[in-house]
Design an enzyme around this catalytic site. Structure first.
Site, PDB file in Angstrom:
ATOM      1  N   ASP A 246      41.203  36.832  37.916  1.00 54.93           N
ATOM      2  CA  ASP A 246      42.036  36.994  38.932  1.00 54.93           C
ATOM      3  C   ASP A 246      43.348  35.932  38.744  1.00 54.93           C
ATOM      4  O   ASP A 246      42.837  34.830  38.150  1.00 54.93           O
ATOM      5  CB  ASP A 246      41.779  37.052  40.100  1.00 54.93           C
ATOM      6  CG  ASP A 246      42.667  36.892  41.309  1.00 54.93           C
ATOM      7  OD1 ASP A 246      43.594  37.834  41.287  1.00 54.93           O
ATOM      8  OD2 ASP A 246      42.506  36.116  42.268  1.00 54.93           O
TER       9      ASP A 246
ATOM     10  N   ASP B 256      38.423  35.140  43.568  1.00 52.95           N
ATOM     11  CA  ASP B 256      38.192  34.301  44.654  1.00 52.95           C
ATOM     12  C   ASP B 256      38.083  35.324  45.874  1.00 52.95           C
ATOM     13  O   ASP B 256      37.741  34.832  47.009  1.00 52.95           O
ATOM     14  CB  ASP B 256      39.403  33.344  44.880  1.00 52.95           C
ATOM     15  CG  ASP B 256      40.618  34.346  44.977  1.00 52.95           C
ATOM     16  OD1 ASP B 256      40.951  35.118  44.314  1.00 52.95           O
ATOM     17  OD2 ASP B 256      41.232  34.040  46.450  1.00 52.95           O
TER      18      ASP B 256
END
Length: 221
Positions: free
Chosen positions: A14, A177
């Protein structure tokens, strides 16, 4: 190398909240877009809880908060366009690379692993950020939230990346995350690794039950 990397050939990362803290620049653009509408600026602390699902959802949350009710589709479209214009003019003036990121990306690339970027950020903003930090050549493939018909938490971006690089999903690792990163990774058949310092709407990412957690990406290498 981290134990979770055993037999891993493809690592998907990400971007926002994992590799970079982009909230300062995102918040500046949100504040400016709402200011154009005569609304008060929410500020960085509140924007930090709204990011993670793409720019349109970010502005929908910001408008809902400002108006006290869901915005109309037309107003959302207008304010979202304003946000994109403001953010496009300064996508990485205040954005910073998290500690350990460069060490991890350099080490994984040197070890021969294929690296891909899978973010819900519009694809147009990926290159300026990667170029700002000298990371553009680290990734074999970069996918934004508008690159494919579906985005995280849907597994499509990860299965697409695995297919493009001819790597079976069981040899892939998703690093992120948020719960959306972990959900996408699990649905795609990837292993999952979480970092606790990013954006997850105030919820510990450990609740999503990733296969592992590291405090710094440098722990991967």
């Amino acid at each position: 190398m981290h134990p979770l990397l055993a037999e891993i050939r493809l690592v998907a990362f990400d971007l926002d909240g994992t590799l970079v803290d982009s909230v300062p620049d995102l918040a500046a653009a949100v504040d400016a877009a709402l200011g154009d509408e005569g609304q008060a600026a929410p500020g960085e602390a509140r924007v930090r809880d709204w990011v993670g699902n793409g720019s349109r959802v970010l502005m929908e949350r910001a408008l809902h908060d400002a108006l006290g009710q869901p915005p109309s589709a037309a107003r959302l479209e207008s304010v979202h366009a304003g946000f994109l214009a403001h953010y496009g003019r300064a996508p990485c003036e205040r954005t910073r690379l998290y500690p350990g990121v460069r060490t991890a990306l350099d080490g994984l690339r040197e070890a021969g692993l294929s690296l891909v970027l899978v973010t819900n950020k519009p694809a147009a903003f990926i290159a300026p950020i990667l170029e700002r930090f000298g990371l553009a050549t680290h990734f074999a493939l970069c996918l934004g939230g508008d690159s494919l018909p579906r985005r995280k938490p849907d597994p499509l971006p990860l299965t697409h990346a695995a297919s493009r690089l001819a790597v079976p999903p069981r040899h892939g690792l998703m690093v992120g995350d948020s719960r959306h990163d972990i959900a996408a990774g699990k649905a795609a058949g990837f292993r999952t690794l979480a970092v606790p310092y990013g954006y997850n709407h105030g919820e510990p990412v450990s609740l999503s039950r990733p296969d592992g957690t590291v405090e710094s990406l440098a722990e991967l290498v």
